[in-house]
Design a protein around this motif. Structure first.
Motif, PDB file in Angstrom:
ATOM      1  N   THR A 221       0.779  -1.105   0.035  1.00 16.23           N
ATOM      2  CA  THR A 221      -0.014  -0.221   0.046  1.00 16.23           C
ATOM      3  C   THR A 221       0.864   1.213  -0.112  1.00 16.23           C
ATOM      4  OG1 THR A 221      -1.826   1.054   1.122  1.00 16.23           O
ATOM      5  CG2 THR A 221      -0.328   0.157   2.670  1.00 16.23           C
ATOM      6  N   SER A 222       0.244   2.271  -0.253  1.00 20.15           N
ATOM      7  CA  SER A 222       0.941   3.523  -0.511  1.00 20.15           C
ATOM      8  C   SER A 222       0.524   4.690   0.268  1.00 20.15           C
ATOM      9  CB  SER A 222       1.333   3.790  -1.767  1.00 20.15           C
ATOM     10  OG  SER A 222       0.012   4.227  -2.496  1.00 20.15           O
ATOM     11  N   ILE A 223       1.142   5.887   0.675  1.00 24.38           N
ATOM     12  CA  ILE A 223       0.612   7.208   0.526  1.00 24.38           C
ATOM     13  C   ILE A 223       1.542   8.059  -0.110  1.00 24.38           C
ATOM     14  CG2 ILE A 223       0.115   9.022   2.045  1.00 24.38           C
ATOM     15  CD1 ILE A 223      -0.517   7.380   4.437  1.00 24.38           C
ATOM     16  N   VAL A 224       1.101   8.131  -1.468  1.00 24.91           N
ATOM     17  CA  VAL A 224       1.749   9.251  -2.522  1.00 24.91           C
ATOM     18  C   VAL A 224       0.454   9.886  -3.085  1.00 24.91           C
ATOM     19  CG1 VAL A 224       3.985   8.059  -2.684  1.00 24.91           C
ATOM     20  CG2 VAL A 224       1.925   7.224  -4.298  1.00 24.91           C
ATOM     21  N   ASP A 225       0.789  10.913  -4.150  1.00 24.93           N
ATOM     22  CA  ASP A 225      -0.367  11.785  -4.267  1.00 24.93           C
ATOM     23  C   ASP A 225      -1.507  10.668  -5.105  1.00 24.93           C
ATOM     24  OD1 ASP A 225      -0.311  14.420  -4.434  1.00 24.93           O
ATOM     25  OD2 ASP A 225      -0.636  14.367  -6.495  1.00 24.93           O
ATOM     26  N   SER A 226      -1.199   9.888  -5.919  1.00 22.08           N
ATOM     27  CA  SER A 226      -2.049   8.771  -6.370  1.00 22.08           C
ATOM     28  C   SER A 226      -1.610   7.439  -6.404  1.00 22.08           C
ATOM     29  CB  SER A 226      -2.506   9.239  -7.967  1.00 22.08           C
ATOM     30  OG  SER A 226      -2.903   8.186  -8.460  1.00 22.08           O
ATOM     31  N   PRO A 227      -2.524   6.868  -5.890  1.00 24.90           N
ATOM     32  CA  PRO A 227      -2.149   5.430  -5.471  1.00 24.90           C
ATOM     33  C   PRO A 227      -2.179   4.844  -6.791  1.00 24.90           C
ATOM     34  CG  PRO A 227      -4.258   5.665  -4.838  1.00 24.90           C
ATOM     35  CD  PRO A 227      -4.026   7.067  -5.276  1.00 24.90           C
ATOM     36  N   ALA A 228      -2.411   5.074  -7.920  1.00 23.99           N
ATOM     37  CA  ALA A 228      -2.582   4.316  -9.240  1.00 23.99           C
ATOM     38  C   ALA A 228      -1.586   3.400  -9.564  1.00 23.99           C
ATOM     39  CB  ALA A 228      -2.944   5.231 -10.250  1.00 23.99           C
ATOM     40  N   THR A 229      -0.356   4.250  -9.667  1.00 22.54           N
ATOM     41  CA  THR A 229       0.545   3.314 -10.228  1.00 22.54           C
ATOM     42  C   THR A 229       1.015   2.005  -9.239  1.00 22.54           C
ATOM     43  OG1 THR A 229       1.734   5.269 -10.819  1.00 22.54           O
ATOM     44  CG2 THR A 229       3.225   3.532 -10.915  1.00 22.54           C
ATOM     45  N   VAL A 230       1.003   2.375  -8.000  1.00 27.42           N
ATOM     46  CA  VAL A 230       1.401   1.302  -7.114  1.00 27.42           C
ATOM     47  C   VAL A 230       0.261   0.314  -7.386  1.00 27.42           C
ATOM     48  CG1 VAL A 230       1.368   0.655  -4.700  1.00 27.42           C
ATOM     49  CG2 VAL A 230       2.420   2.808  -5.309  1.00 27.42           C
ATOM     50  N   LEU A 231      -0.878   0.374  -7.493  1.00 28.79           N
ATOM     51  CA  LEU A 231      -2.061  -0.509  -7.618  1.00 28.79           C
ATOM     52  C   LEU A 231      -1.778  -1.228  -8.833  1.00 28.79           C
ATOM     53  CD1 LEU A 231      -4.777   1.899  -6.595  1.00 28.79           C
ATOM     54  CD2 LEU A 231      -3.858  -0.102  -5.050  1.00 28.79           C
ATOM     55  N   GLN A 232      -1.407  -0.364 -10.067  1.00 29.32           N
ATOM     56  CA  GLN A 232      -1.113  -1.145 -11.204  1.00 29.32           C
ATOM     57  C   GLN A 232       0.025  -2.098 -11.456  1.00 29.32           C
ATOM     58  OE1 GLN A 232      -2.203   0.033 -14.643  1.00 29.32           O
ATOM     59  NE2 GLN A 232      -3.912   1.399 -14.074  1.00 29.32           N
ATOM     60  N   THR A 233       1.062  -1.486 -10.623  1.00 25.19           N
ATOM     61  CA  THR A 233       2.171  -2.300 -10.659  1.00 25.19           C
ATOM     62  C   THR A 233       2.106  -3.814  -9.697  1.00 25.19           C
ATOM     63  OG1 THR A 233       3.329  -0.133 -10.962  1.00 25.19           O
ATOM     64  CG2 THR A 233       4.695  -2.380 -10.510  1.00 25.19           C
ATOM     65  N   ALA A 234       1.310  -3.643  -8.878  1.00 28.60           N
ATOM     66  CA  ALA A 234       1.157  -4.598  -7.861  1.00 28.60           C
ATOM     67  C   ALA A 234       0.287  -5.766  -8.763  1.00 28.60           C
ATOM     68  CB  ALA A 234       0.193  -4.127  -6.693  1.00 28.60           C
ATOM     69  N   GLU A 235      -0.509  -5.420  -9.481  1.00 29.33           N
ATOM     70  CA  GLU A 235      -1.473  -6.264 -10.372  1.00 29.33           C
ATOM     71  C   GLU A 235      -0.661  -6.953 -11.339  1.00 29.33           C
ATOM     72  OE1 GLU A 235      -4.406  -4.535 -12.709  1.00 29.33           O
ATOM     73  OE2 GLU A 235      -5.372  -6.517 -12.887  1.00 29.33           O
ATOM     74  N   LYS A 236       0.439  -6.097 -11.810  1.00 26.66           N
ATOM     75  CA  LYS A 236       1.250  -6.641 -12.923  1.00 26.66           C
ATOM     76  C   LYS A 236       2.347  -7.717 -12.162  1.00 26.66           C
ATOM     77  CE  LYS A 236       4.789  -4.752 -15.813  1.00 26.66           C
ATOM     78  NZ  LYS A 236       5.559  -3.465 -16.051  1.00 26.66           N
ATOM     79  N   ARG A 237       2.578  -7.362 -10.916  1.00 30.16           N
ATOM     80  CA  ARG A 237       3.563  -8.088 -10.152  1.00 30.16           C
ATOM     81  C   ARG A 237       2.869  -9.423  -9.662  1.00 30.16           C
ATOM     82  NH1 ARG A 237       9.192  -7.177  -9.823  1.00 30.16           N
ATOM     83  NH2 ARG A 237       8.918  -9.325  -9.183  1.00 30.16           N
ATOM     84  N   ASN A 238       1.534  -9.396  -9.614  1.00 33.16           N
ATOM     85  CA  ASN A 238       0.852 -10.306  -9.035  1.00 33.16           C
ATOM     86  C   ASN A 238       0.781 -10.611  -7.438  1.00 33.16           C
ATOM     87  OD1 ASN A 238      -1.212 -12.455  -9.343  1.00 33.16           O
ATOM     88  ND2 ASN A 238       0.474 -14.270  -9.513  1.00 33.16           N
ATOM     89  N   ILE A 239       0.720  -9.050  -6.952  1.00 36.49           N
ATOM     90  CA  ILE A 239       0.601  -9.093  -5.604  1.00 36.49           C
ATOM     91  C   ILE A 239      -0.425  -8.264  -5.218  1.00 36.49           C
ATOM     92  CG2 ILE A 239       3.132  -9.643  -5.174  1.00 36.49           C
ATOM     93  CD1 ILE A 239       3.386  -6.556  -4.805  1.00 36.49           C
TER      94      ILE A 239
END
Lengths: 367, 313
Positions: A221-239
């Motif tokens: 999880t994250s607290i940056v301006d927008s969580p979109a990148t973290v969410l998308q990369t997590a999906e790509k990495r299957n976590i």
């Protein structure tokens, strides 16, 4: 048009208005009331699936629940003296309630507030008040605790990951609450924090998720301006991933979404607007509680089990009633220092303003 | 630290170096070509943003990241034509024009990208070269990734070949050394500079598109976060040589990966100090590389750029 003509015109309009008001008593007053003009400044764009969108959605909800309210929004306003000019411009357009929706607008807003004592300002978080400037925020620490429960139940590697913009006290407190929640259901869990040193750098956020995944983290999880990148990369990495700021973040995460925290400011903004219109507004520092629901957990993702949801609901009831205190002692930080002695409850206000430590079980280099 | 841990960190850093160095490498290769003709493009950051934004919009609209890649490349190329008109045709100051265009791109992409900020796209596929990707340590880094990361070394070689082994490259470099001599030799300096800007913009747009289409898979305004300027700096430190640019880009990407790896493994070094690595490391290494190799024609500043730096162009 020369000057005497202008004056004559103004006098004519004034006379006409007075006449209408005299003929139809009560007509003037409601007309003024129902046309409250609200100004809002955003530091980013209002569709960022993050902080700014949560603020914008709250304003739209306010507009929908009070008919006739007029909303003037300005996006991407820098946190400088430019913000003062934008606010002055809104006041010139008749705004009498202004939301400077970013932390860096506090001082510019205080300057403008001093020049316009008849205009009300509501600023998110902050440590200063003025007679016509109040501040608001909502308890998200309880929600982080609940989100931690979901993470603690969902991990199979027992490694959770956090990506943050900067190690500031309220974010560290959020991480601590998250970890305490996770640990309450999974004593083996550890949490790794990565500091990005910027609020916006999607490439770096993506790399941070990659690095966490490489090191065995399976919930991030994250607290940056927008969580979109973290969410998308997590999906790509299957976590698995958890959102923040806006309930709408779910749309970025796909099937790897667990849950998230979203701010739902609509009811609070509506209350502010109604108070301003009724003349009963007071300058205060409003901190919404979990029960008031100015922030809440987002819908659960498909992999969250009914057992986990039941655990979260149970702890929510405990948190609302006060039976569960997130920072109930003993609380030890990751260097072994006792932060809250056994039998005591930590001072949340102090943590949010001054915490520079992480609880036992959380690792990360802060400075 | 055991050997296994060191190996794991090394592999992580190498893989990260290729992943996060890709966008910078393409942008820097484009800039090498442009600067070899005596034009410096400080608007490269803007060119990358235009590529990232239009690539993302095209990918969101058509559903194909590859269409997005082509759109990003074309948009980057078209954007550089603007610079061409200003500095080649109108002979405006190159440094000021480039900076102005960069700010223009920042604003334009923020406006046109606004409605795409939280759209989801299918990014570029990850592919791998059979057998080679299983090589220990560097196999995964070099032979597994999206097509742009896989193309990193081959494309650099092609650019090197174009510049130093073809008549076209010789013409470009001649223009960069002296427009007068090039003109006297029967070349058309302005047309060649336009060509270089178009190819450079193509590569800059691809670099930007890599960020939005593969690496982060989102569009957020200002998402290049200074990578265009890093690329310009790398070109100068790599002495306008396409193969040395690989070194710089990988060092930059690797330093980002290294500082995140060290954080994730709690190496006990301040993240604020680690944050300087991506800038310090390439600087130091390329300075050293500069000291080793002087004198050859391939490593010298194009004469045409002197005029720019001296303020006479």
């Amino acid at each position: 048009m020369n000057r005497p003509t202008t004056l004559r015109l103004v006098a004519l309009i004034a006379a006409a208005t007075t006449a209408v008001a005299a003929i139809a008593p009560g007509f003037g007053a409601p007309a003024r009331q129902s046309s409250l003009i609200v100004g809002a400044l955003h530091v980013g764009t209002i569709n960022d699936a993050g902080y700014n969108q949560a603020m914008h959605d709250g304003l739209v909800a306010m507009q929908q629940s009070i008919p006739g309210i007029q909303l003037i929004e300005a996006e991407q306003v820098p946190e400088t003296a430019d913000a003062e000019r934008v606010m002055e411009g809104m006041i010139a357009q008749g705004a009498t309630l202004i939301f400077p929706q970013s932390f860096g607008y506090l001082d510019p807003a205080l300057n403008v507030a001093a020049r316009h004592p008849d205009v009300i300002f509501e600023h998110p978080a902050g440590y200063k008040l003025a007679p016509n400037l109040g501040t608001f925020w909502s308890d998200n620490v309880s929600l982080e605790y609940m989100m931690g429960i979901v993470a603690g139940k969902s991990t199979s590697s027992n490694k959770l990951g956090w990506i943050i913009g900067f190690p500031i006290p309220n974010i560290l407190t959020a991480i601590n609450a998250f970890h305490l929640g996770a640990r309450s259901v999974n004593p083996d869990v550890t949490t790794q924090v990565i500091v990005d040193n910027t609020w916006v750098d999607p490439a770096k956020e993506a790399e941070a998720v990659n690095v966490l995944a490489d090191n065995g983290v399976d919930v991030v999880t994250s607290i940056v301006d927008s969580p979109a990148t973290v969410l998308q990369t997590a999906e790509k990495r299957n976590i698995m991933s958890l959102g923040f700021h806006c309930l709408c973040a779910r749309s970025s995460a796909g099937s790897h979404w667990l849950t998230g925290i979203g701010f739902t400011w609509g009811p609070l903004f509506t209350k502010f607007a109604k108070d301003v219109m009724a003349g009963s507004w007071k300058s205060e520092n409003v901190i919404g509680t979990l029960g008031e629901g100015y922030a809440q957990l987002a819908d659960y993702g498909p992999s969250v089990t009914a057992d986990t949801i039941a655990l979260v609901e149970k702890s929510k009831a405990g948190l609302v009633s006060g039976d569960i205190q997130v920072f109930r002692g003993p609380i030890v930080d990751n260097t072994g220092t006792v932060r809250v002695p056994s039998g005591e409850v930590g001072d949340l206000g102090d943590f949010l303003g001054h915490a520079d430590w992480l609880v036992e079980g959380v690792t990360g280099q802060l400075h | 630290m055991t050997l296994a841990v060191i190996l794991a960190v090394a592999q992580g850093v190498l893989t990260g170096a290729f992943r996060s160095g890709t966008s910078i490498l393409y942008a820097a290769l484009g800039e090498v070509i442009v600067e070899r003709t005596g034009v410096i493009n400080l608007g490269l950051e803007g060119c990358m943003l235009v590529g990232a934004c239009s690539g993302f919009i095209a990918a969101a609209g058509t559903g194909s990241a590859y269409v997005g890649l082509v759109a990003g490349a074309i948009a980057g190329s078209a954007f550089n034509l603007l610079l061409g008109y200003m500095v080649v045709t109108r002979r405006a100051n190159q440094l000021a024009s480039g900076l102005a265009l960069q700010f223009l791109a920042l604003g334009l992409t923020a406006i046109f990208g606004a409605t795409f900020v939280q759209r989801r796209i299918d990014g570029l596929d990850t592919v791998q070269v059979p057998v080679l990707a299983d090589l220990p340590l560097a196999g995964q880094a070099i032979f597994q990734g999206d097509i742009l990361t896989l193309g990193l070394v081959p494309v650099s070689l092609v650019v090197w070949w174009l510049l130093f082994r073809t008549r076209w490259g010789l013409s470009l470099r001649t223009v960069g050394e002296s427009r007068v001599v090039a003109f006297a030799a029967g070349l058309r300096p302005e047309w060649l500079q336009y060509q270089a800007l178009m190819v450079g913009g193509l590569l800059g747009g691809i670099g930007g598109a890599h960020l939005s289409l593969s690496y982060a898979r989102v569009w957020i305004e200002g998402m290049t976060a200074g990578r265009g300027f890093i690329a310009v700096a790398l070109v100068i430190f790599a002495t306008w040589h396409p193969l040395r640019v690989i070194l710089g880009a990988l060092l930059f990407g690797g330093a980002i990966a290294l500082q995140l790896q060290l954080q994730a493994r709690n190496a006990g070094v301040s993240p604020f100090l680690l944050d300087m690595l991506p800038y310090l490391l390439p600087l130091a290494v390329l300075l050293l590389a500069r000291l080793w190799s002087r004198g050859t024609r391939q490593n010298q500043i194009p004469e045409g750029l002197f005029a720019v730096f001296e303020g006479t162009r």
